[in-house]
Design a protein around this motif. Sequence first.
Motif, mmCIF file in Angstrom:
data_model
loop_
_atom_site.group_PDB
_atom_site.id
_atom_site.type_symbol
_atom_site.label_atom_id
_atom_site.label_comp_id
_atom_site.label_asym_id
_atom_site.label_seq_id
_atom_site.Cartn_x
_atom_site.Cartn_y
_atom_site.Cartn_z
ATOM 1 N N ILE A 164 0.840 -1.211 0.000
ATOM 2 C CA ILE A 164 0.000 0.000 0.000
ATOM 3 C C ILE A 164 0.873 1.259 0.000
ATOM 4 O O ILE A 164 0.629 2.219 -0.737
ATOM 5 C CB ILE A 164 -0.942 -0.021 1.221
ATOM 6 N N ILE A 165 1.914 1.265 0.843
ATOM 7 C CA ILE A 165 2.799 2.434 0.900
ATOM 8 C C ILE A 165 3.524 2.635 -0.427
ATOM 9 O O ILE A 165 3.672 3.763 -0.919
ATOM 10 C CB ILE A 165 3.802 2.272 2.055
ATOM 11 N N LEU A 167 2.498 1.708 -3.454
ATOM 12 C CA LEU A 167 1.548 2.241 -4.431
ATOM 13 C C LEU A 167 1.243 3.708 -4.156
ATOM 14 O O LEU A 167 1.090 4.508 -5.080
ATOM 15 C CB LEU A 167 0.255 1.420 -4.402
ATOM 16 N N TYR A 168 1.145 4.067 -2.883
ATOM 17 C CA TYR A 168 0.866 5.458 -2.504
ATOM 18 C C TYR A 168 1.984 6.377 -2.981
ATOM 19 O O TYR A 168 1.740 7.429 -3.584
ATOM 20 C CB TYR A 168 0.701 5.522 -0.993
ATOM 21 N N LEU A 169 3.234 5.960 -2.706
ATOM 22 C CA LEU A 169 4.377 6.773 -3.137
ATOM 23 C C LEU A 169 4.477 6.833 -4.651
ATOM 24 O O LEU A 169 4.777 7.883 -5.229
ATOM 25 C CB LEU A 169 5.669 6.210 -2.546
ATOM 26 N N PHE A 171 2.007 6.585 -6.800
ATOM 27 C CA PHE A 171 0.912 7.407 -7.313
ATOM 28 C C PHE A 171 1.253 8.889 -7.218
ATOM 29 O O PHE A 171 1.111 9.637 -8.184
ATOM 30 C CB PHE A 171 -0.355 7.093 -6.514
ATOM 31 N N PHE A 172 1.741 9.320 -6.069
ATOM 32 C CA PHE A 172 2.062 10.735 -5.916
ATOM 33 C C PHE A 172 3.309 11.107 -6.697
ATOM 34 O O PHE A 172 3.473 12.249 -7.106
ATOM 35 C CB PHE A 172 2.253 11.080 -4.432
ATOM 36 N N ILE A 187 6.179 14.457 -3.309
ATOM 37 C CA ILE A 187 4.721 14.325 -3.318
ATOM 38 C C ILE A 187 4.053 15.630 -2.949
ATOM 39 O O ILE A 187 2.842 15.784 -3.136
ATOM 40 C CB ILE A 187 4.269 13.210 -2.347
#
Length: 680
Positions: A164-165, A167-169, A171-172, A187
Amino acid sequence: MADNKSNNNKSKKRPNLGNLKPGAKPPKFNPYWIYGIAIVVFLAVQYFSFGSGPVQTNWQEVKQTMLKDGDIAKLVVVNEREARITLKETSYQKYADKLNTGFNTPSKIGPHFYFEIGPADVFANEFKDTQKDLPEAQRLSIEWKTETNYFGEILGWIFPFILIIALYLWFFRRMSKGTGGGGAGNIFSVGKSQAKVFDKDSRVNTTFKDVAGLSEAKQEVEEIVEFLKNPSKYTKLGGKIPKGALLVGPPGTGKTLLAKAVAGEANVPFFSMSGSDFVEMFVGVGASRVRDLFKQAKEKSPCIIFIDEIDAIGRARGKNPNMGSNDERENTLNQLLTEMDGFDTNSGVIILAATNRADILDRALLRAGRFDRQIHVELPDLNERRDIFKVHLRPLKLAEEVEVNFLAKQTPGFSGADIANVCNEAALIAARNNHDKVNKQDFLDAVDRIIGGLEKKNKIISKDEKKRIAYHEAGHATISWLLEHAHPLVKVTIVPRGKALGAAWYLPEERSITTKEQLLDEMCSTLGGRAAEQLAFGNISSGAQNDLEKVTKTAYAMISIYGMSDKVGNFSYYDSTGQNDFGFTKPYSEKTAELIDAEAKIMIDEQYQRALKVLQENVEGHHQLAEKLLEKEVIFGEDLETIFGKRPWHKDELPGNGNATENKPLPPVEESPNIEEKTE
């Protein structure tokens, strides 16, 4: 000796670069290499430390061979699922062939074999029954053991969070890539301006010489450039630099090209971005990007900011279809209004903007002090088209018969982008036909291709349909030739092109205004196709759909917009500013609406009867023209002159736009004058 020692020391300090060529740079360090090395080390540790496990076997072999021969030293059942066998030292060589599996060879300590046992209680009973016939010394007891894979359990808990982390990084990182305020991985740079900056290091090569026509518009923006180059010329007389200029005009007329020329001419930083670059899915990003844009502009002032398609954020407030919800676009517009002319002044920052929908822009955006000048970039007239053709014909190999004046007359209503497309399409057609140079016919074919679409010579049409289409198109051509104010015919064809089964090309005059008589003659000519069908076949078809649509629009425009009806009077219910407050209601009563409908019907019926009368009076010429069209499929104005004679009001030279009236376009109610697709 000293030299040798120094050389030896240098050779020791020099890194080993392998077989790099002289002058080649070693590869740059990539942080992703660390991730790759860590994964390889992890797999290697897992493979060599825990991978040398027992070899798989089955219960039948254990029962019939290992237990029977007394080769098993210990049997351990792990987690009531897997049985692990450790051999006696004296029996190890007996099974050496099976155990020797390369890197996965079990150690001599054991365990050496394993197999799945199935249900634990069933296996225990069967194991006990198997040993009944064995001597007491060879009998074994099962050791039950429970093992916990702590690493696997911890990894099972942590891995989802790591994913999850990551993908989060990622994405931003993608969202903020290329933004102006930080690295690609920052980000927090989502709210930074995405404007492209053109300065001394990255200059634009386009100049005013590359912009043909648009003399008035160029004069306006040239003055802005001159003010930036020589401000004392204006300030000594008390003048102030204009804060903004809005380029308004139809698509393809050269608004963005004019902005590029300003960037090329002005020796100041130039910020360029689109209106849609301000809008994002995150709340507050648009306003943040506006603040950051003007912050950068102030630091580099004097400078120019260019916002293309400003209607993406400049739409009039209060007309949001979300019905009162928080609109991110309106917040962006509010911030833009404040930055352009708010409490804090922006000295030395000039804003250029372009749009083809100025009627929907907010009034506060258009007031003086924000956009002091509105520069209208209209469709080019005859002389401007000639200049534009000269620019786009430079790279082409032209035949001697190609004349710029002829091409300019053949393309009324074309924008600069359309003319560029004509030149390119003509070159492609010439190459397709294996021509050494681009000739006159290639340009005519290109104009036909762009206006009418691709020819469909293989389209299946019956003889009766083809005859009806020919009489239909001959009706248009006949009436347009015989009426004074109708557009002169260039050619008419019954070859399907695009969605139309037949088409007629006209060459309209370069008019600034249109009279009632001219509109009525054009309406009568448009209805000539249906009138011809009625007279020739005694019935009508659906082929006049496009004609009826056009005359209906023209009739309603004449009555409700141009005030050309005696009963309705000199009223215009058209709002050219686009800032009307009528909403979902009409600006007139139901009684007036009924009167407009009645007047439109009377007007169309009168012109239809007029078309019937003209065709009845020239029935022989009409039939002769239709039969000639059936024979040749394409006829030109010379053929009509042979049948009907020369028009008494014929003009050899088409006039340009006059100086007596303003060159303002009529409201958008008529279709393009270049082509009238008669049969669909």
